[in-house]
Design a protein around this motif. Structure first.
Motif, short mmCIF file in Angstrom:
data_model
loop_
_atom_site.label_atom_id
_atom_site.label_comp_id
_atom_site.label_asym_id
_atom_site.label_seq_id
_atom_site.Cartn_x
_atom_site.Cartn_y
_atom_site.Cartn_z
N ILE A 126 28.82 -16.66 -22.47
CA ILE A 126 28.43 -17.00 -21.09
C ILE A 126 27.01 -16.51 -20.81
N LEU A 127 26.72 -15.28 -21.23
CA LEU A 127 25.39 -14.71 -21.03
C LEU A 127 24.31 -15.51 -21.78
N GLN A 128 24.59 -15.85 -23.03
CA GLN A 128 23.63 -16.65 -23.81
C GLN A 128 23.40 -18.01 -23.17
N HIS A 129 24.46 -18.64 -22.71
CA HIS A 129 24.35 -19.94 -22.06
C HIS A 129 23.51 -19.84 -20.78
N SER A 130 23.75 -18.78 -20.01
CA SER A 130 23.00 -18.58 -18.77
C SER A 130 21.51 -18.38 -19.06
N ILE A 131 21.21 -17.56 -20.06
CA ILE A 131 19.80 -17.32 -20.40
C ILE A 131 19.13 -18.59 -20.91
N ALA A 132 19.84 -19.35 -21.76
CA ALA A 132 19.26 -20.59 -22.30
C ALA A 132 18.99 -21.61 -21.20
N ASN A 133 19.90 -21.72 -20.24
CA ASN A 133 19.74 -22.73 -19.18
C ASN A 133 18.81 -22.29 -18.06
N ASN A 134 18.63 -20.99 -17.89
CA ASN A 134 17.84 -20.48 -16.77
C ASN A 134 16.69 -19.59 -17.23
N PHE A 135 16.19 -19.81 -18.41
CA PHE A 135 15.15 -18.94 -18.96
C PHE A 135 13.93 -18.83 -18.03
N PRO A 136 13.42 -19.92 -17.46
CA PRO A 136 12.26 -19.78 -16.57
C PRO A 136 12.54 -18.87 -15.37
N VAL A 137 13.76 -18.90 -14.86
CA VAL A 137 14.12 -18.04 -13.72
C VAL A 137 14.14 -16.58 -14.14
N TYR A 138 14.75 -16.28 -15.29
CA TYR A 138 14.78 -14.91 -15.78
C TYR A 138 13.37 -14.40 -16.06
N LEU A 139 12.54 -15.25 -16.64
CA LEU A 139 11.16 -14.86 -16.92
C LEU A 139 10.39 -14.61 -15.62
N ALA A 140 10.60 -15.47 -14.62
CA ALA A 140 9.94 -15.30 -13.33
C ALA A 140 10.37 -13.99 -12.67
N LEU A 141 11.66 -13.70 -12.73
CA LEU A 141 12.16 -12.44 -12.15
C LEU A 141 11.55 -11.25 -12.87
N PHE A 142 11.51 -11.29 -14.20
CA PHE A 142 10.90 -10.18 -14.94
C PHE A 142 9.43 -10.03 -14.58
N CYS A 143 8.70 -11.15 -14.49
CA CYS A 143 7.28 -11.09 -14.13
C CYS A 143 7.10 -10.46 -12.75
#
Length: 195
Positions: A126-143
């Motif tokens: 589930i975590l891998q699927h979430s990261i793969a589908n929402n990578f730009p969001v995770y990257l934006a949050l980290f930035c």
């Protein structure tokens, strides 16, 4: 070092620039939202000063005890708390450990109650699927989190540099006249005076 209120002002004054800059750069309102939210969260609650009794620490309220082990393990202004990128990653990892413990506790209670729970492999999938589908969001949050921390590092550096150079509005007497005039380091300026 600036006060907590100064850090708050820097964060709040910079927020429109961060939001506008992200929106202009990415042309995506959702990414601007995540960068701005991460910036605000990092600047006010999740910043580098969680390694001591600070405004950031106090704002965790009843959950501030979560940061006690972090404070004891991390020296203030070390690379592990105030280092670019590594400090933010360290705080994310630390908070993730606490969230994982809460999750494990919840799963244990759910299993005792007879509810269907996910296995470890299913959770990882589930975590891998979430990261793969929402990578730009995770990257934006980290930035956003890193930009909030960077506003803290930069203001710390600027104030420390200013205090080192000037005391009571006057140039620091420890810096020689030759070093101020020629922009030489103090050791080189002393050698220049001797000659």
């Amino acid at each position: 070092m600036p006060s907590g209120r100064t850090h708050d002002r820097v964060t709040l004054w910079s927020l429109p620039l961060i939001a506008g800059g992200t929106l202009w750069t990415t042309a995506r309102a959702d990414l601007a939202f995540w960068v701005s939210g991460g910036f605000l969260f990092s600047g006010l609650i999740f910043g580098p000063d969680l390694d001591l009794y600070s405004f950031h620490y106090k704002r965790w309220g009843m959950l501030r005890w979560l940061w006690r082990p972090y404070q004891q393990a991390i020296k203030h202004r070390s690379i592990w708390s105030h280092g670019p990128i590594i400090g933010t990653i360290g705080r994310i990892f630390y908070l993730s450990l606490w969230l994982a413990l809460v999750g494990l506790f919840y799963l244990g209670i759910a299993r005792l109650a007879g509810a269907k729970t996910y296995t470890g492999q299913e959770l990882v999938a589930i975590l891998q699927h979430s990261i793969a589908n929402n990578f730009p969001v995770y990257l934006a949050l980290f930035c956003g989190l890193e930009l909030g921390a960077m506003s803290h590092y930069v203001s710390d550096w600027l104030v420390s540099t200013f205090k080192r150079r000037f005391r009571n509005g006057q140039p620091n007497p420890k810096l020689s006249v030759a070093s101020r005039q020629k922009k030489l380091p103090v050791k080189q300026a002393k050698k220049a005076r001797v000659k």
